[in-house]
Design a protein around this motif. Structure first.
Motif, PDB file in Angstrom:
ATOM      1  N   GLU A   1      28.351 -75.006 -15.579  1.00 23.62           N
ATOM      2  CA  GLU A   1      29.210 -73.806 -15.082  1.00 23.62           C
ATOM      3  C   GLU A   1      30.564 -73.682 -15.339  1.00 23.62           C
ATOM      4  O   GLU A   1      31.118 -72.768 -15.784  1.00 23.62           O
TER       5      GLU A   1
ATOM      6  N   ALA B   1      31.157 -72.914 -19.024  1.00 24.70           N
ATOM      7  CA  ALA B   1      30.774 -71.385 -19.042  1.00 24.70           C
ATOM      8  C   ALA B   1      31.877 -70.416 -18.725  1.00 24.70           C
ATOM      9  O   ALA B   1      32.166 -69.222 -19.192  1.00 24.70           O
TER      10      ALA B   1
ATOM     11  N   THR C   1      33.777 -67.810 -20.943  1.00 25.06           N
ATOM     12  CA  THR C   1      33.490 -66.303 -20.720  1.00 25.06           C
ATOM     13  C   THR C   1      34.186 -65.502 -19.624  1.00 25.06           C
ATOM     14  O   THR C   1      34.319 -64.250 -19.466  1.00 25.06           O
TER      15      THR C   1
ATOM     16  N   ALA D   1      27.353 -64.235 -18.250  1.00 31.81           N
ATOM     17  CA  ALA D   1      28.030 -65.119 -19.045  1.00 31.81           C
ATOM     18  C   ALA D   1      27.251 -65.315 -20.340  1.00 31.81           C
ATOM     19  O   ALA D   1      27.945 -65.221 -21.572  1.00 31.81           O
TER      20      ALA D   1
ATOM     21  N   VAL E   1      21.520 -69.766 -25.642  1.00 32.76           N
ATOM     22  CA  VAL E   1      22.500 -70.113 -24.473  1.00 32.76           C
ATOM     23  C   VAL E   1      21.621 -70.714 -23.334  1.00 32.76           C
ATOM     24  O   VAL E   1      20.671 -70.421 -22.812  1.00 32.76           O
TER      25      VAL E   1
ATOM     26  N   ILE F   1      22.890 -72.686 -19.863  1.00 28.18           N
ATOM     27  CA  ILE F   1      23.767 -72.861 -18.936  1.00 28.18           C
ATOM     28  C   ILE F   1      23.328 -73.974 -17.867  1.00 28.18           C
ATOM     29  O   ILE F   1      22.526 -73.641 -17.180  1.00 28.18           O
TER      30      ILE F   1
END
Ligand code: ADP
Length: 307
Positions: A188, A191, A195, A208, A220, A222
């Protein structure tokens, strides 16, 4: 012609010097610690160990110093079935180290000297270009110089080697690098750095992910700690895939174990959802144990966990 199912990990190796202290040492203070030990770490090394221990044929491109600890770490990686021919011993550098104070209560304070890791540049990548060109997948993190990471990513992309980036530790990245990446696996925090979006739930995770997709990244993932992972493929709606509930003791190397395990399963042509389940299991086992590399499970242990 399909390529051999081989993984190349490019990244860092650190010797972690760990000492327990009653409190973090103050300026000018000499403090008595206890439980001093050296553990092998570095994100690159942890991910290579995870993949090899779980059964992937793994080459590891990395740099150590010409010192005893470097030789000992290289030997340990070989015993984990990693191909260590691509680990370079740099003449005028020390192996990378981390000095870690663990205070009562479990909080860490860490000083890192990158040492030989700082020498993993384009020239090292050029030396092992055949390994990258012939591999199915290249897995990298951000503890070694960006110039080497970028050179390896470009070479891989030109040769149909899948490029997977675990963008840790968090730092902004040039578009030129992100454009080479097929799959990205931030947590997190990472990310958010990449982003600008604070990932707090499924909707923000999707936002994101869209930023990454717009940069040309197909897949992607996350990672969300104990909550699992948000997975999104270009052009489809993403979703959270929950992890396993365990009693966490030490989450060091959870993400590294997840990445190594994920790629191991993908190399076996497992569908993404199955590969994620396998990676969740391996990472869940690792958080029930102390340390980085000692906590990474074997294939048999993951198989038993999933039964
Ligand atoms: P990082 O270590 O890079 O910060 P995360 O904390 O997001 O990464 O964790 C990576 C993966 O490790 C998660 O997706 C999950 O599979 C597993 N994991 C992490 N923490 C726990 C936990 N407390 N319980 C079970 N699994 C966990």
């Amino acid at each position: 012609m399909s390529k051999p199912k081989k993984l190349v990990v490019l990244g860092s190796i650190n010797a972690d010097h760990v000492i327990s202290v009653p409190h973090f040492v103050k300026p000018g203070e000499t403090l008595s610690g206890s439980g001093y030990h050296i553990a092998y770490g570095g994100k690159g090394a942890n991910q290579a160990v995870a993949a090899a221990r779980l059964g992937a044929e793994t080459d590891f491109i990395a740099c150590i110093g010409q010192d005893d600890i470097g030789r000992a770490m290289k030997q340990a990686f070989a015993e984990d079935n990693i191909n260590t021919d691509s680990i370079v011993a740099i003449a005028d550098e020390m192996s990378g180290i981390a000095m870690i104070q663990v205070a009562d209560g479990g909080e860490n304070s860490i000083v890192i000297a990158a040492g030989a890791n700082g020498r993993l540049d384009e020239s090292v990548v050029a030396k092992f270009q055949q390994n990258i060109m012939q591999a199915d997948t290249l897995l990298m993190q951000l503890e070694t110089p960006l110039a080497g990471i970028l050179a390896a990513a470009k070479l891989a992309k030109q040769n149909q080697t899948r490029v997977v980036l675990n963008p840790a530790p968090a730092q902004p990245l040039p578009q030129e690098l992100l454009a080479q990446v097929d799959m990205i696996t931030p947590n997190e925090t990472e990310a958010k750095t990449l982003t600008g979006i604070n990932v707090v739930d499924e909707a923000t995770a999707q936002q994101a992910a869209e930023v990454f997709h717009q940069q040309g990244i197909q897949t992607v993932l996350i990672t969300l700690g104990s909550k699992g992972v948000f997975v999104s493929e270009q052009g489809q709606n993403g979703q959270i895939i929950a992890g396993f509930r365990v009693q966490a003791v030490d989450t060091t190397a959870a993400g590294d174990t997840f990445n190594g395990a994920l790629l191991t399963a993908l190399l076996e042509d497992q569908p993404l959802a199955d590969a994620i389940r396998f990676a969740h299991a391996a990472a869940a086992i690792s958080v029930t144990r102390k340390g980085a590399q000692p906590s990474i499970p074997t294939r048999q242990e993951v198989a038993a966990f999933l039964q």
